[in-house]
Each structure stands twice: as structure tokens, then as C-alpha cells.
Design a protein around this motif. Sequence first.
Motif, short mmCIF file in Angstrom:
data_model
loop_
_atom_site.label_atom_id
_atom_site.label_comp_id
_atom_site.label_asym_id
_atom_site.label_seq_id
_atom_site.Cartn_x
_atom_site.Cartn_y
_atom_site.Cartn_z
N ARG A 31 0.85 -1.20 0.00
CA ARG A 31 0.00 0.00 0.00
C ARG A 31 0.88 1.25 0.00
O ARG A 31 0.65 2.22 0.71
N SER A 32 1.92 1.19 -0.83
CA SER A 32 2.94 2.24 -0.88
C SER A 32 2.50 3.42 -1.74
O SER A 32 1.89 3.25 -2.79
N GLU A 33 2.85 4.61 -1.31
CA GLU A 33 2.57 5.82 -2.09
C GLU A 33 3.34 5.79 -3.42
O GLU A 33 2.88 6.31 -4.42
N GLY A 34 4.50 5.14 -3.43
CA GLY A 34 5.25 4.98 -4.68
C GLY A 34 4.45 4.18 -5.70
O GLY A 34 4.55 4.42 -6.90
N GLY A 35 3.66 3.25 -5.21
CA GLY A 35 2.80 2.47 -6.11
C GLY A 35 1.79 3.35 -6.80
O GLY A 35 1.49 3.17 -7.98
N HIS A 36 1.26 4.32 -6.08
CA HIS A 36 0.30 5.27 -6.65
C HIS A 36 0.94 6.06 -7.79
O HIS A 36 0.37 6.22 -8.87
N THR A 37 2.14 6.53 -7.57
CA THR A 37 2.87 7.30 -8.59
C THR A 37 3.16 6.44 -9.82
O THR A 37 2.97 6.89 -10.95
N ILE A 38 3.60 5.22 -9.60
CA ILE A 38 3.91 4.32 -10.72
C ILE A 38 2.63 3.94 -11.46
O ILE A 38 2.62 3.87 -12.70
N ALA A 39 1.55 3.73 -10.74
CA ALA A 39 0.27 3.41 -11.39
C ALA A 39 -0.16 4.54 -12.31
O ALA A 39 -0.64 4.30 -13.42
N LYS A 40 0.03 5.78 -11.88
CA LYS A 40 -0.31 6.92 -12.73
C LYS A 40 0.58 6.96 -13.97
O LYS A 40 0.11 7.27 -15.07
#
Length: 96
Positions: A31-40
Amino acid sequence: MVEYAKKLISIRNEDNVFKLSRLMAYLYDLRSEGGHTIAKLVMDNEDDYLPRLPLESAIKILLLYHNDETEQYMINYLVNHTPKDEAWDLVNSYWE
């Protein structure tokens, strides 16, 4: 990790798409914030070229974040795709 993902996206081949998929699965579990950035990044680079980027993984990560930006990604997907596309139902689950 974001720079690594950018490299994988920019040099798209089977091996890099696999690595990106594994990275996104790991970040989803964290549930990493980095995952959010990469998903975008994946959503922004989505196209019909092969090998395809892990779009469903990106959407699953974005579904963790209910905000205006994520909603816009979901709307953009629905506008640019049809109900027969791979992630249509997944995207629609954003509003459930």
C-alpha cells in the motif's frame, strides 16, 4: 523505485513489462505511495503497443485512493475504452 519504473516503461519489452508487473504487485501489497505514482505513470503511458503495460495492476493500485485525481483517471479510462475492454469492470468498481 519511480525512476526504475520509468526506465522499465521507456524500454518496453517482455522482460521489463514482467518486472514492472512484479514491482506493482509488491507495491500494492505494501500500500505504498510509490505504487500510486507508478500506477499513474502506467495509466499515462497506456497504448496498444505490445507488450502491453500492466494496466489492471495500475488500476488496482489506483482503486486504493479515492480522490479527485484518481476519479479523473477512471473517467478517462471509461471515455477512451468500451465495455469489452479488459479493465472496464474493474474501473467501474471505483464507484461501488
